[in-house]
Design a protein around this motif. Structure first.
Motif, PDB file in Angstrom:
ATOM      1  N   PRO A  52       4.481  69.334  27.493  1.00 21.80           N
ATOM      2  CA  PRO A  52       4.308  68.634  28.774  1.00 21.80           C
ATOM      3  C   PRO A  52       4.796  67.189  28.697  1.00 21.80           C
ATOM      4  O   PRO A  52       4.686  66.533  27.663  1.00 21.80           O
ATOM      5  CB  PRO A  52       2.797  68.678  29.007  1.00 21.80           C
ATOM      6  CG  PRO A  52       2.321  69.825  28.193  1.00 21.80           C
ATOM      7  CD  PRO A  52       3.236  69.917  27.012  1.00 21.80           C
ATOM      8  N   ASN A  53       5.326  66.713  29.809  1.00 19.76           N
ATOM      9  CA  ASN A  53       5.920  65.383  29.872  1.00 19.76           C
ATOM     10  C   ASN A  53       5.282  64.571  31.007  1.00 19.76           C
ATOM     11  O   ASN A  53       5.944  64.208  31.965  1.00 19.76           O
ATOM     12  CB  ASN A  53       7.434  65.530  30.074  1.00 19.76           C
ATOM     13  CG  ASN A  53       8.159  64.206  30.078  1.00 19.76           C
ATOM     14  OD1 ASN A  53       7.649  63.201  29.616  1.00 19.76           O
ATOM     15  ND2 ASN A  53       9.360  64.217  30.628  1.00 19.76           N
ATOM     16  N   PRO A  54       3.986  64.262  30.908  1.00 17.96           N
ATOM     17  CA  PRO A  54       3.308  63.593  32.025  1.00 17.96           C
ATOM     18  C   PRO A  54       3.748  62.148  32.240  1.00 17.96           C
ATOM     19  O   PRO A  54       3.614  61.624  33.340  1.00 17.96           O
ATOM     20  CB  PRO A  54       1.836  63.661  31.635  1.00 17.96           C
ATOM     21  CG  PRO A  54       1.854  63.712  30.151  1.00 17.96           C
ATOM     22  CD  PRO A  54       3.082  64.504  29.790  1.00 17.96           C
ATOM     23  N   LEU A  55       4.271  61.504  31.223  1.00 17.20           N
ATOM     24  CA  LEU A  55       4.686  60.105  31.338  1.00 17.20           C
ATOM     25  C   LEU A  55       6.161  59.960  31.709  1.00 17.20           C
ATOM     26  O   LEU A  55       6.664  58.852  31.821  1.00 17.20           O
ATOM     27  CB  LEU A  55       4.399  59.360  30.026  1.00 17.20           C
ATOM     28  CG  LEU A  55       2.947  59.348  29.572  1.00 17.20           C
ATOM     29  CD1 LEU A  55       2.812  58.659  28.220  1.00 17.20           C
ATOM     30  CD2 LEU A  55       2.064  58.682  30.599  1.00 17.20           C
ATOM     31  N   HIS A  56       6.850  61.098  31.838  1.00 20.99           N
ATOM     32  CA  HIS A  56       8.279  61.130  32.191  1.00 20.99           C
ATOM     33  C   HIS A  56       9.130  60.352  31.193  1.00 20.99           C
ATOM     34  O   HIS A  56      10.017  59.593  31.570  1.00 20.99           O
ATOM     35  CB  HIS A  56       8.497  60.616  33.623  1.00 20.99           C
ATOM     36  CG  HIS A  56       7.650  61.330  34.626  1.00 20.99           C
ATOM     37  ND1 HIS A  56       7.874  62.635  34.976  1.00 20.99           N
ATOM     38  CD2 HIS A  56       6.561  60.927  35.330  1.00 20.99           C
ATOM     39  CE1 HIS A  56       6.967  63.010  35.869  1.00 20.99           C
ATOM     40  NE2 HIS A  56       6.146  61.999  36.086  1.00 20.99           N
ATOM     41  N   VAL A  57       8.842  60.567  29.913  1.00 23.95           N
ATOM     42  CA  VAL A  57       9.617  59.932  28.841  1.00 23.95           C
ATOM     43  C   VAL A  57      10.364  60.982  28.015  1.00 23.95           C
ATOM     44  O   VAL A  57      10.982  60.641  27.014  1.00 23.95           O
ATOM     45  CB  VAL A  57       8.713  59.067  27.918  1.00 23.95           C
ATOM     46  CG1 VAL A  57       8.137  57.885  28.670  1.00 23.95           C
ATOM     47  CG2 VAL A  57       7.608  59.909  27.300  1.00 23.95           C
ATOM     48  N   GLY A  58      10.265  62.235  28.421  1.00 23.26           N
ATOM     49  CA  GLY A  58      10.893  63.329  27.689  1.00 23.26           C
ATOM     50  C   GLY A  58       9.865  64.092  26.876  1.00 23.26           C
ATOM     51  O   GLY A  58       8.875  63.515  26.414  1.00 23.26           O
ATOM     52  N   SER A  59      10.115  65.377  26.718  1.00 17.64           N
ATOM     53  CA  SER A  59       9.164  66.226  25.992  1.00 17.64           C
ATOM     54  C   SER A  59       9.030  65.816  24.533  1.00 17.64           C
ATOM     55  O   SER A  59       7.927  65.818  23.981  1.00 17.64           O
ATOM     56  CB  SER A  59       9.605  67.692  26.079  1.00 17.64           C
ATOM     57  OG  SER A  59       9.447  68.157  27.380  1.00 17.64           O
ATOM     58  N   ARG A  60      10.141  65.469  23.910  1.00 15.45           N
ATOM     59  CA  ARG A  60      10.099  65.098  22.495  1.00 15.45           C
ATOM     60  C   ARG A  60       9.259  63.838  22.272  1.00 15.45           C
ATOM     61  O   ARG A  60       8.394  63.801  21.395  1.00 15.45           O
ATOM     62  CB  ARG A  60      11.515  64.906  21.954  1.00 15.45           C
ATOM     63  CG  ARG A  60      11.555  64.507  20.483  1.00 15.45           C
ATOM     64  CD  ARG A  60      12.993  64.276  20.016  1.00 15.45           C
ATOM     65  NE  ARG A  60      13.053  63.781  18.673  1.00 15.45           N
ATOM     66  CZ  ARG A  60      13.061  64.525  17.577  1.00 15.45           C
ATOM     67  NH1 ARG A  60      13.009  65.839  17.679  1.00 15.45           N
ATOM     68  NH2 ARG A  60      13.113  63.978  16.387  1.00 15.45           N
ATOM     69  N   LEU A  61       9.507  62.808  23.080  1.00 21.56           N
ATOM     70  CA  LEU A  61       8.749  61.565  22.922  1.00 21.56           C
ATOM     71  C   LEU A  61       7.287  61.776  23.291  1.00 21.56           C
ATOM     72  O   LEU A  61       6.391  61.215  22.648  1.00 21.56           O
ATOM     73  CB  LEU A  61       9.364  60.436  23.750  1.00 21.56           C
ATOM     74  CG  LEU A  61       8.726  59.060  23.580  1.00 21.56           C
ATOM     75  CD1 LEU A  61       8.694  58.633  22.116  1.00 21.56           C
ATOM     76  CD2 LEU A  61       9.466  58.031  24.419  1.00 21.56           C
ATOM     77  N   SER A  62       7.007  62.591  24.302  1.00 13.69           N
ATOM     78  CA  SER A  62       5.615  62.900  24.659  1.00 13.69           C
ATOM     79  C   SER A  62       4.902  63.570  23.491  1.00 13.69           C
ATOM     80  O   SER A  62       3.751  63.244  23.187  1.00 13.69           O
ATOM     81  CB  SER A  62       5.564  63.814  25.877  1.00 13.69           C
ATOM     82  OG  SER A  62       5.974  63.127  27.027  1.00 13.69           O
TER      83      SER A  62
END
Length: 147
Positions: A52-62
């Motif tokens: 999940p990418n709730p912060l809209h920074v990308g799945s990898r960074l999340s």
């Protein structure tokens, strides 16, 4: 500077049982959260694409931010080192898991994130206790009593 020092190394509870309780909470919930993080770390390659990418920074960074909170920060909490500072990413992680990731799901599937959130908020409020590296540092930083 003194406020920041008191935040990082809070004054300790006078009741020794309180320190034992805080130690037990740190160890129990820190190790439980660490196991969740290690499982994510082991399955990093498969989780990376669909995390999940709730912060809209990308799945990898999340996923990396989640791993930081669940692995690195939980290790610091277990040791009682920079406890309140390390609880900030954990609390944010659990709040996002409870209110964003599992939103709309039955409470039973959100319950674990809620439990972690409450316990780690309580640890942030009360500090790590005397039986911690923070407690040892606070004792060392305390001014010597006047004769």
């Amino acid at each position: 500077m003194a406020y920041f020092s008191r935040f990082l190394f809070p004054s300790q509870p006078t009741d020794p049982w309180a320190s034992w309780l805080l130690l037990a909470l740190r160890l129990l919930f820190g190790v439980l959260l660490l196991t969740h993080g290690l499982d994510k770390w082991i399955h990093f390659e498969t989780l990376e694409a669909n995390f999940p990418n709730p912060l809209h920074v990308g799945s990898r960074l999340s996923l990396l931010l989640c791993l930081f909170a669940e692995v690195v920060c939980s290790c610091f909490v277990i040791l009682g080192l920079f406890t309140r500072l390390m609880l900030i990413p954990i609390v944010i992680n659990m709040a996002i898991a409870f209110w964003v990731i599992h939103q709309g799901q039955p409470f039973a599937s959100r319950e674990l994130a809620f439990l972690y959130l409450i316990v780690f908020l309580l640890l942030m409020l009360f500090g790590p206790g005397r039986l911690s590296f923070d407690g040892w540092i606070a004792h060392r930083l305390a001014p010597e009593p006047m004769p």
